[in-house]
Motif scaffolding. Structure first.
Motif, PDB file in Angstrom:
ATOM      1  N   LYS A  16      38.786  45.198  31.774  1.00 12.11           N
ATOM      2  CA  LYS A  16      38.850  44.147  32.786  1.00 12.11           C
ATOM      3  C   LYS A  16      40.033  44.427  33.699  1.00 12.11           C
ATOM      4  CE  LYS A  16      37.514  40.141  29.985  1.00 12.11           C
ATOM      5  NZ  LYS A  16      38.185  39.797  28.766  1.00 12.11           N
ATOM      6  N   ALA A  17      39.952  43.893  34.907  1.00 15.59           N
ATOM      7  CA  ALA A  17      41.078  43.995  35.841  1.00 15.59           C
ATOM      8  C   ALA A  17      41.443  42.598  36.313  1.00 15.59           C
ATOM      9  CB  ALA A  17      40.690  44.860  37.029  1.00 15.59           C
ATOM     10  N   LYS A  18      42.717  42.317  36.345  1.00 16.05           N
ATOM     11  CA  LYS A  18      43.215  41.014  36.793  1.00 16.05           C
ATOM     12  C   LYS A  18      44.485  41.232  37.594  1.00 16.05           C
ATOM     13  CE  LYS A  18      40.057  38.764  34.605  1.00 16.05           C
ATOM     14  NZ  LYS A  18      39.014  38.100  35.350  1.00 16.05           N
ATOM     15  N   SER A  19      44.904  40.182  38.276  1.00 15.19           N
ATOM     16  CA  SER A  19      46.188  40.278  38.973  1.00 15.19           C
ATOM     17  C   SER A  19      47.309  40.105  37.947  1.00 15.19           C
ATOM     18  CB  SER A  19      46.306  39.197  40.049  1.00 15.19           C
ATOM     19  OG  SER A  19      46.492  37.940  39.444  1.00 15.19           O
ATOM     20  N   GLU A  20      48.459  40.601  38.289  1.00 17.03           N
ATOM     21  CA  GLU A  20      49.619  40.528  37.400  1.00 17.03           C
ATOM     22  C   GLU A  20      49.920  39.072  37.040  1.00 17.03           C
ATOM     23  OE1 GLU A  20      53.991  40.278  36.735  1.00 17.03           O
ATOM     24  OE2 GLU A  20      53.232  40.116  38.780  1.00 17.03           O
ATOM     25  N   ALA A  21      49.666  38.147  37.959  1.00 17.32           N
ATOM     26  CA  ALA A  21      49.937  36.723  37.724  1.00 17.32           C
ATOM     27  C   ALA A  21      49.070  36.128  36.604  1.00 17.32           C
ATOM     28  CB  ALA A  21      49.722  35.935  39.015  1.00 17.32           C
ATOM     29  N   GLU A  22      47.921  36.753  36.329  1.00 22.29           N
ATOM     30  CA  GLU A  22      47.006  36.229  35.308  1.00 22.29           C
ATOM     31  C   GLU A  22      47.254  36.812  33.911  1.00 22.29           C
ATOM     32  OE1 GLU A  22      42.734  35.609  37.040  1.00 22.29           O
ATOM     33  OE2 GLU A  22      43.608  37.372  38.009  1.00 22.29           O
TER      34      GLU A  22
END
Length: 101
Positions: free
Chosen positions: A36-42
């Motif tokens: 999965k890929a997410k933003s650093e904030a998540e």
């Protein structure tokens, strides 16, 4: 054995493309990786459910701080610019496999 892998970058955009390419490469290699890929904030939302965290090379300055935000059993890997810049999923999978041992 299935592995849960999370990729993070600043916004989640470039790592989204990278994750798609890595899923294709993992499938071709017969690896059971959930990527999965997410933003650093998540990151906090996913930190307890992953086996490995791959961090975009542009977050190198924050790498140690990011490592401190995940459980100690999570393998944290700084992605290399050579494969990340061209979104080379196979290169990323090869690096991941070598780090996971």
């Amino acid at each position: 054995m299935s592995k849960n892998i999370l990729l993070i970058c600043g916004s989640g955009a470039s790592s989204g493309f990278m994750a798609a390419n890595m899923r294709k490469a993992a499938k071709k290699s017969g690896l059971d990786y959930k990527i999965k890929a997410k933003s650093e904030a998540e990151l906090a939302d996913y930190a307890n459910d992953i086996d490995a965290l791959m961090v975009g090379p542009h977050l190198k300055a924050e790498f140690d701080a990011i490592k401190d935000r995940v459980p100690s059993n999570v393998k944290v890997i700084l992605m290399k610019p050579d494969y990340y810049s061209i979104l080379d999923g196979q290169g990323a999978i090869d690096h991941l496999k070598s780090e996971l041992g």
